[in-house]
Design a protein around this motif. Structure first.
Motif, PDB file in Angstrom:
ATOM      1  N   LYS A  27     -74.989-117.772 -26.320  1.00  0.00           N
ATOM      2  CA  LYS A  27     -75.405-119.018 -26.965  1.00  0.00           C
ATOM      3  C   LYS A  27     -76.610-118.795 -27.873  1.00  0.00           C
ATOM      4  CE  LYS A  27     -73.521-122.076 -23.454  1.00  0.00           C
ATOM      5  NZ  LYS A  27     -73.817-123.024 -22.369  1.00  0.00           N
ATOM      6  N   GLU A  30     -75.163-117.422 -31.040  1.00  0.00           N
ATOM      7  CA  GLU A  30     -74.418-118.429 -31.803  1.00  0.00           C
ATOM      8  C   GLU A  30     -75.329-119.344 -32.620  1.00  0.00           C
ATOM      9  OE1 GLU A  30     -72.107-120.488 -28.860  1.00  0.00           O
ATOM     10  OE2 GLU A  30     -70.677-118.847 -28.647  1.00  0.00           O
ATOM     11  N   LYS A  31     -76.576-119.462 -32.198  1.00  0.00           N
ATOM     12  CA  LYS A  31     -77.521-120.361 -32.866  1.00  0.00           C
ATOM     13  C   LYS A  31     -78.210-119.722 -34.076  1.00  0.00           C
ATOM     14  CE  LYS A  31     -78.579-122.903 -28.648  1.00  0.00           C
ATOM     15  NZ  LYS A  31     -79.592-123.189 -27.630  1.00  0.00           N
TER      16      LYS A  31
END
Length: 103
Positions: A27, A30-31
Motif C-alpha cells: 500500500k 501504491e501511494k
C-alpha cells in the motif's frame, strides 16, 4: 537507476503468516509514482532513483511497527549500475538472451 530488492519481515508476531504485513508495505508503494515496483513471492523489487527507493524502504520498514510488531528485520540488496541505464526487464532479457544463445 537503481534496482533494489527488499524483504520486510516482522518477528515475534502471533501468527506465522506475514501476508497482511506485505500488503501494508505494498500500500505504501501504491501511494507513490516515482519508483516502479514488482511484488515477488520472496520480496519486492524497486526500480528508480536510489534516494527515492531508500525513502520507500524506510517507510516499508516502519509499516509493521505501526500495526503492532515489536521487531522487524529488513533485507536490502542494491544494484546501482551507472555505466548503463539498467532496468528489471533489461536484466531479465539479458539472461534470456544468453539462455537462448546456448540452446
Amino acid at each position: 537507476m537503481a534496482i533494489v530488492e527488499v524483504t520486510v519481515a516482522p518477528l515475534g508476531t502471533e501468527s506465522t503468516s506475514i501476508s497482511s504485513y506485505v500488503a501494508g508495505c505494498q500500500k505504501i508503494l501504491e501511494k507513490q509514482d516515482k519508483v516502479k515496483y514488482t511484488l515477488t513471492p520472496m520480496g519486492t523489487i524497486l526500480e528508480g532513483d536510489l534516494n527515492d527507493c531508500m525513502k520507500l524502504v524506510r517507510k516499508m520498514h516502519e509499516t509493521p511497527f505501526q500495526v503492532g510488531a515489536e521487531r522487524v528485520t529488513t533485507q536490502i540488496k542494491i544494484d546501482d549500475r551507472r555505466d548503463v541505464n539498467g532496468t528489471m526487464e533489461q536484466k531479465l532479457d539479458s539472461v534470456k538472451t544468453k539462455i537462448n544463445k546456448d540452446s
